[in-house]
Design a protein around this motif. Structure first.
Motif, mmCIF file in Angstrom:
data_model
loop_
_atom_site.group_PDB
_atom_site.id
_atom_site.type_symbol
_atom_site.label_atom_id
_atom_site.label_comp_id
_atom_site.label_asym_id
_atom_site.label_seq_id
_atom_site.Cartn_x
_atom_site.Cartn_y
_atom_site.Cartn_z
ATOM 1 N N GLN A 262 40.560 -29.098 39.917
ATOM 2 C CA GLN A 262 40.784 -29.269 38.474
ATOM 3 C C GLN A 262 41.888 -28.360 37.949
ATOM 4 O O GLN A 262 42.610 -28.720 37.048
ATOM 5 C CB GLN A 262 39.476 -29.014 37.718
ATOM 6 C CG GLN A 262 38.515 -30.191 37.818
ATOM 7 C CD GLN A 262 37.113 -29.827 37.409
ATOM 8 O OE1 GLN A 262 36.368 -29.202 38.171
ATOM 9 N NE2 GLN A 262 36.717 -30.217 36.228
ATOM 10 N N LYS A 263 42.003 -27.161 38.516
ATOM 11 C CA LYS A 263 43.031 -26.229 38.058
ATOM 12 C C LYS A 263 43.624 -25.551 39.298
ATOM 13 O O LYS A 263 42.937 -24.801 39.993
ATOM 14 C CB LYS A 263 42.376 -25.205 37.113
ATOM 15 C CG LYS A 263 43.320 -24.467 36.202
ATOM 16 C CD LYS A 263 43.806 -25.345 35.052
ATOM 17 C CE LYS A 263 44.798 -24.626 34.166
ATOM 18 N NZ LYS A 263 44.146 -23.819 33.117
ATOM 19 N N TYR B 168 35.000 -27.004 43.687
ATOM 20 C CA TYR B 168 35.368 -25.620 43.389
ATOM 21 C C TYR B 168 34.860 -24.650 44.465
ATOM 22 O O TYR B 168 35.575 -23.730 44.863
ATOM 23 C CB TYR B 168 34.787 -25.236 42.020
ATOM 24 C CG TYR B 168 34.915 -23.775 41.667
ATOM 25 C CD1 TYR B 168 36.135 -23.222 41.289
ATOM 26 C CD2 TYR B 168 33.807 -22.925 41.711
ATOM 27 C CE1 TYR B 168 36.244 -21.882 40.963
ATOM 28 C CE2 TYR B 168 33.911 -21.589 41.390
ATOM 29 C CZ TYR B 168 35.132 -21.064 41.014
ATOM 30 O OH TYR B 168 35.240 -19.731 40.709
ATOM 31 N N ASP C 57 24.565 -24.659 38.222
ATOM 32 C CA ASP C 57 24.306 -25.412 36.983
ATOM 33 C C ASP C 57 25.295 -24.988 35.898
ATOM 34 O O ASP C 57 25.765 -25.829 35.125
ATOM 35 C CB ASP C 57 22.875 -25.161 36.494
ATOM 36 C CG ASP C 57 21.847 -25.896 37.329
ATOM 37 O OD1 ASP C 57 22.237 -26.781 38.104
ATOM 38 O OD2 ASP C 57 20.648 -25.586 37.218
ATOM 39 N N ALA C 58 25.582 -23.688 35.844
ATOM 40 C CA ALA C 58 26.524 -23.183 34.829
ATOM 41 C C ALA C 58 27.901 -23.829 35.017
ATOM 42 O O ALA C 58 28.555 -24.199 34.045
ATOM 43 C CB ALA C 58 26.626 -21.669 34.903
ATOM 44 N N LEU C 59 28.327 -23.989 36.272
ATOM 45 C CA LEU C 59 29.610 -24.651 36.543
ATOM 46 C C LEU C 59 29.566 -26.107 36.084
ATOM 47 O O LEU C 59 30.485 -26.603 35.441
ATOM 48 C CB LEU C 59 29.929 -24.603 38.038
ATOM 49 C CG LEU C 59 30.353 -23.257 38.639
ATOM 50 C CD1 LEU C 59 30.373 -23.334 40.157
ATOM 51 C CD2 LEU C 59 31.720 -22.838 38.129
ATOM 52 N N GLU C 60 28.465 -26.787 36.441
ATOM 53 C CA GLU C 60 28.339 -28.205 36.106
ATOM 54 C C GLU C 60 28.311 -28.426 34.597
ATOM 55 O O GLU C 60 28.926 -29.369 34.099
ATOM 56 C CB GLU C 60 27.066 -28.793 36.742
ATOM 57 C CG GLU C 60 27.129 -28.909 38.267
ATOM 58 C CD GLU C 60 28.079 -30.002 38.728
ATOM 59 O OE1 GLU C 60 28.222 -31.000 38.028
ATOM 60 O OE2 GLU C 60 28.682 -29.840 39.806
ATOM 61 N N VAL C 61 27.584 -27.549 33.884
ATOM 62 C CA VAL C 61 27.507 -27.686 32.423
ATOM 63 C C VAL C 61 28.889 -27.547 31.801
ATOM 64 O O VAL C 61 29.235 -28.243 30.850
ATOM 65 C CB VAL C 61 26.533 -26.633 31.830
ATOM 66 C CG1 VAL C 61 26.666 -26.570 30.311
ATOM 67 C CG2 VAL C 61 25.102 -26.968 32.195
ATOM 68 N N MET C 62 29.707 -26.657 32.375
ATOM 69 C CA MET C 62 31.069 -26.476 31.842
ATOM 70 C C MET C 62 31.955 -27.690 32.112
ATOM 71 O O MET C 62 33.028 -27.814 31.546
ATOM 72 C CB MET C 62 31.727 -25.269 32.522
ATOM 73 C CG MET C 62 31.319 -23.944 31.975
ATOM 74 S SD MET C 62 32.209 -22.688 32.910
ATOM 75 C CE MET C 62 31.086 -21.339 32.777
ATOM 76 N N GLY C 63 31.538 -28.532 33.061
ATOM 77 C CA GLY C 63 32.362 -29.680 33.413
ATOM 78 C C GLY C 63 33.185 -29.434 34.668
ATOM 79 O O GLY C 63 34.155 -30.154 34.937
ATOM 80 N N VAL C 64 32.788 -28.408 35.442
ATOM 81 C CA VAL C 64 33.502 -28.107 36.690
ATOM 82 C C VAL C 64 32.839 -28.890 37.828
ATOM 83 O O VAL C 64 31.609 -28.934 37.907
ATOM 84 C CB VAL C 64 33.432 -26.585 36.997
ATOM 85 C CG1 VAL C 64 34.096 -26.253 38.320
ATOM 86 C CG2 VAL C 64 34.053 -25.777 35.863
ATOM 87 N N ARG D 95 40.683 -15.639 48.249
ATOM 88 C CA ARG D 95 39.450 -14.836 48.370
ATOM 89 C C ARG D 95 38.630 -15.312 49.572
ATOM 90 O O ARG D 95 38.067 -14.501 50.324
ATOM 91 C CB ARG D 95 38.632 -14.962 47.079
ATOM 92 C CG ARG D 95 37.528 -13.930 46.985
ATOM 93 C CD ARG D 95 36.810 -13.956 45.652
ATOM 94 N NE ARG D 95 36.166 -15.234 45.412
ATOM 95 C CZ ARG D 95 36.229 -15.914 44.280
ATOM 96 N NH1 ARG D 95 36.914 -15.442 43.273
ATOM 97 N NH2 ARG D 95 35.625 -17.067 44.133
ATOM 98 N N GLU E 118 43.505 -18.949 43.773
ATOM 99 C CA GLU E 118 42.803 -17.650 43.692
ATOM 100 C C GLU E 118 41.577 -17.656 44.596
ATOM 101 O O GLU E 118 41.348 -16.723 45.358
ATOM 102 C CB GLU E 118 42.326 -17.392 42.251
ATOM 103 C CG GLU E 118 43.344 -16.739 41.353
ATOM 104 C CD GLU E 118 42.828 -16.585 39.914
ATOM 105 O OE1 GLU E 118 41.609 -16.542 39.709
ATOM 106 O OE2 GLU E 118 43.689 -16.529 39.012
ATOM 107 N N ILE F 263 43.415 -21.643 39.736
ATOM 108 C CA ILE F 263 42.082 -21.140 40.112
ATOM 109 C C ILE F 263 41.803 -21.466 41.569
ATOM 110 O O ILE F 263 41.260 -20.650 42.312
ATOM 111 C CB ILE F 263 40.994 -21.735 39.186
ATOM 112 C CG1 ILE F 263 41.169 -21.124 37.786
ATOM 113 C CG2 ILE F 263 39.598 -21.497 39.731
ATOM 114 C CD1 ILE F 263 40.061 -21.428 36.822
#
Lengths: 256, 246
Positions: free
Chosen positions: B22-23, B130, B118-125, B33, B29, B26
């Protein structure tokens, strides 16, 4: 406004949500309460799109979630902020990078612009100067505040919180509750909180939806909840002696 | 869930993984890592093990060829063949399946049970893209280099063992290394490493991503990931050997 109409969700044979209909209005803190197993978390996850509902509709300001294309859903999700029960901060990122993550992912802002915004929201949640700390170095309350900062950094229209003050001491829990309510007013968001905490319900519950066995048993404001005769909600909310006494005193005072 | 369902779910996971990031910024980066976490941090253990394995292979071969009719350069020849054909690609990959596989399964599994996914999915990632795509690219790019280092150090370890123990002469060992060198064997080894690297990144990611429960389940998923990655490597090794050398 978020409008939920006749929402159903099953997992195999287990029918968890059995036709919930309700609305959540802008600028208000809405609380979903109910006993364990009543379907609160499933309901919240359906609203977030983490679970696909089987029947019914969820409409975000007129946009019916199930009718949206993948790109439209992705766009809608950038309008949603979420505070998870365990904060769900990325362990490998610093506080600054955690809060900056949605900006990096979804905006074309320069690093300076993003940093400015990150500092602004960290100031708002009283975490000025915590930028370089890692989640492992933070207390429970600080983690929650970082999670709130990350949730609001994109100026969301909708804020969802799953038990935001679980595991916190009463004072910190109240601080977090008040912070969520203040932010809801400031950003004019629709905030939906899934909570077990009766202090939160009494303190910030501008609209309360009480679920029982996958159905909406009752809804109203915190003031209406004190005077309601609904047996299920009286048994659930006033199960402790302290709350029973609080209710008795309130009812006596209101009669006088 | 039966094995076929798991295999189907694994391929559906790969479909989500192989999408355009998506980006880009990122993605790069995270990729760097992952190269550090999955590649550079494994360099020490691979160097250590391959050096001593090479030494052991050379010593065992030397002790097995005590007949005066068998030329001593066969020690170097056998060590080189063993290191290039098997120890470099397969043995190294099995070690990495243990070290890196458990790391991938437990780190993704922990992210799952602490709702970070879940936090990633909620953001739309796209969380699979990723989290898993950079791991695949990091391992597929870096593990051939690790394999080559393992081959070189293994052969060098064999030479050092001979010189230190006096079991064979340095000149004989070097003659053996030079004897009948076929560059295709290096290609064969690299093909195997790339295939194994893909398995090392994806099978543990699958086990970690779909874990349900708490820390105990993450531990179990991590163990299962290592077992199934090792099984997949050994099985694929057989088929690749049959296809490429048979």
């Amino acid at each position: 406004m978020i409008e939920v109409t006749n929402l159903h969700k099953s997992f195999g044979e287990a029918h968890i949500l059995k036709g919930i209909t309700t609305t959540f209005e802008k600028g208000k803190t809405n609380l979903i309460i109910g006993q364990s197993g009543s379907g609160k978390t499933v309901f919240l996850k359906c609203l977030l799109g983490l679970h696909e509902h089987d029947k019914g509709t969820i409409s975000f300001d007129g946009r019916i979630y199930s009718d949206l294309s993948i790109d439209e859903k992705r766009q809608l999700r950038t309008e949603i902020g979420m505070v998870f029960q365990g904060s769900a901060l990325y362990d490998f990122l610093s506080v600054q990078d955690n809060v900056m993550f949605p900006l990096k992912m979804f905006t074309q802002q320069s690093h300076t612009e993003m940093l400015l915004r990150v500092n602004e929201v960290l100031d708002r949640v009283n975490l000025t100067g915590a930028n370089q700390k890692f989640p492992a170095e933070l207390s429970g309350g600080m983690k929650k505040r970082v999670a709130i900062a990350r949730a609001i950094v994109m100026n969301p229209k909708y804020l969802f919180c799953d038990e935001p003050n679980s595991g916190l001491d009463p004072h910190t829990a109240t601080v977090i509750d008040n912070l969520i309510q203040e932010i809801t007013k400031e950003y004019e968001m629709i905030t939906i909180i899934n909570s077990h905490d009766m202090n939160s319900v009494m303190e910030i519950g501008e609209k309360i939806v009480f679920l029982k066995d996958g159905l909406k048993e009752w809804e109203g404001t915190n003031k209406e909840m004190v005077v309601t005769d609904n047996e299920a909600i009286v048994n659930f909310v006033y199960s402790s002696n302290l709350f029973k006494k609080v209710r008795e005193i309130y009812l006596k005072e209101s009669k006088l | 869930m039966n094995y076929l369902e798991h295999i189907g779910k694994y391929f559906l996971m790969l479909k989500q993984v192989f999408k355009r990031p998506q980006k880009g910024k990122i993605f790069w980066e995270v990729l760097f890592r992952e190269i550090e976490d999955l590649g550079l941090k494994s360099l020490g253990i691979i160097m250590f093990i391959s050096f001593f394995i090479g030494g052991v292979v050379a010593i065992q071969t030397a002790l097995s060829v005590d007949s005066p009719f068998i030329p001593k350069y066969l020690i170097g020849f056998a060590t080189k063949r063993s290191m290039i054909l098997e120890f470099g690609p397969t043995f190294t990959s099995v070690i990495l399946a243990g070290k890196v596989g458990s790391y991938i399964a437990s780190s993704i599994g922990t992210m799952r049970v602490t709702e970070q996914i879940d936090a990633l999915e909620v953001m739309g990632v796209n969380s699979l893209n990723y989290l898993v795509l950079p791991k695949i690219i990091a391992t597929v790019l870096f593990y051939p280099l690790l394999g080559m280092i393992a081959m070189f150090l293994g052969i060098f370890g064999g030479w050092a063992a001979g010189v230190l123990t006096g079991l064979f002469y340095s000149v004989d060992y070097i003659d053996g290394i030079r004897l009948e060198f076929d560059p295709f064997f290096i290609q064969y080894a690299l093909i195997k490493i790339v295939a194994f690297a893909f398995l090392i990144a994806t099978i543990p990611a699958y086990h970690g991503y779909y874990v349900k429960g708490g820390s105990l389940e993450v531990g179990r998923a991590s163990t299962q990931a290592v077992v199934w990655t090792s099984v997949a490597i050994i099985t694929l090794n057989y088929f690749l050997t049959q296809m490429l050398l048979g």
